[in-house]
Design an enzyme around this catalytic site. Sequence first.
Site, PDB file in Angstrom:
ATOM      1  N   ASP A  93       3.968  -1.635  -4.167  1.00 58.55           N
ATOM      2  CA  ASP A  93       5.089  -1.087  -3.390  1.00 58.55           C
ATOM      3  C   ASP A  93       6.391  -1.791  -3.721  1.00 58.55           C
ATOM      4  O   ASP A  93       6.443  -3.038  -3.773  1.00 58.55           O
ATOM      5  CB  ASP A  93       4.825  -1.302  -1.896  1.00 58.55           C
ATOM      6  N   LYS A 122       5.482   2.045  -6.305  1.00 62.02           N
ATOM      7  CA  LYS A 122       5.565   3.093  -5.287  1.00 62.02           C
ATOM      8  C   LYS A 122       6.832   2.929  -4.476  1.00 62.02           C
ATOM      9  O   LYS A 122       7.220   1.793  -4.136  1.00 62.02           O
ATOM     10  CB  LYS A 122       4.335   3.050  -4.358  1.00 62.02           C
ATOM     11  N   GLU A 192       1.436  10.710   3.787  1.00 62.40           N
ATOM     12  CA  GLU A 192       0.949   9.949   4.946  1.00 62.40           C
ATOM     13  C   GLU A 192       1.249  10.701   6.244  1.00 62.40           C
ATOM     14  O   GLU A 192       2.396  11.099   6.489  1.00 62.40           O
ATOM     15  CB  GLU A 192       1.607   8.562   4.972  1.00 62.40           C
TER      16      GLU A 192
HETATM   17  O1  KIV Z   1       1.923  -0.060   2.393  1.00 63.37           O
HETATM   18  C1  KIV Z   1       0.883   0.604   2.379  1.00 63.37           C
HETATM   19  O2  KIV Z   1      -0.215   0.104   2.592  1.00 63.37           O
HETATM   20  C2  KIV Z   1       0.984   2.022   2.111  1.00 63.37           C
HETATM   21  C3  KIV Z   1      -0.233   2.856   2.340  1.00 63.37           C
HETATM   22  C4  KIV Z   1      -0.476   3.012   3.786  1.00 63.37           C
HETATM   23  C5  KIV Z   1      -0.157   4.174   1.650  1.00 63.37           C
HETATM   24  O3  KIV Z   1       2.017   2.496   1.743  1.00 63.37           O
END
Ligand code: KIV
Length: 275
Positions: A93, A122, A192
């Site tokens: 992320d 992401k 989500e």
């Molecule tokens: O940060 C995270 O764990 C996520 C998932 C819930 C998709 O973005």
Amino acid sequence: MYVQPDAPQRKPVTVPRLRGMKAAGERIVALTCYDASFAAHLEAAGVDVALVGDSLGMVVQGRASTLPVTLDEMVYHTAMVARGLAAVLPVADLPFMSYRDPEVALASSARLMGEGGAAMVKLEGGEAWVCEVIAALTVHDVPVCAHLGLTPQSVHKLGGYRMQGRNADAAAQLRAQAHAVAQAGAELLVLESVPHALAAQITKEIAIPTIGIGAGKDCDGQVLVLYDMLGITPGRRPKFSKDFLAGRDSIAAAIRAYADDVRAGAFPAAENILG
Ligand code: KIV
């Protein structure tokens, strides 16, 4: 004792392979992961994607939201996870504000991939400025996973952690954003907390794979927060999640059961589907 993984026992999951899996109707098994020991469990269980989610801010660091998570922290956790993997694809992320414009996003992604070992980054949202960022990353060979629906970095704007895309206007906007992020170059899309029928429609309409969390069973794959599906997270588990460790005697067995259930289409079951 932690033992570094050997050469992969199976063909490594690559970014192009994800589209191949969608085309072949093979469900993609994803789980969040935050350290090398759990990464080794994901590896052994044959999970496809390890998502180093900024959810670590809540489930590991005990914070109230993902907003305080820093890029340094994400790089640190991504490197730990990547060290535990061989065939599983590591996705990391981009934390809050680390992709606010293309230049910042490129610098942040360079750290997650170069220092952290991520194969894909992401980011959240589908507005025009996010699509510009996705396009800039794609031009520079940074594979991108988009994230629509309940986007936790926007919790204050959304007014809480609640299902998105419930009325016709919101659903149409979400659909348009799904097409826009795919058009901009995203390789994967997390949906989500969106209604099952909407996630199914988006999954049918776009060429890139969708990974659902609280989005029904008709996405191309599923992801859960690892600590939720092991029953570690204190408090109430979200309805869309399931404690896979309950009734099993090891973490390895729980993760294998999750992978088997996702591949067989047995998870999410009716009781894990929100709307
Ligand atoms: O940060 C995270 O764990 C996520 C998932 C819930 C998709 O973005």
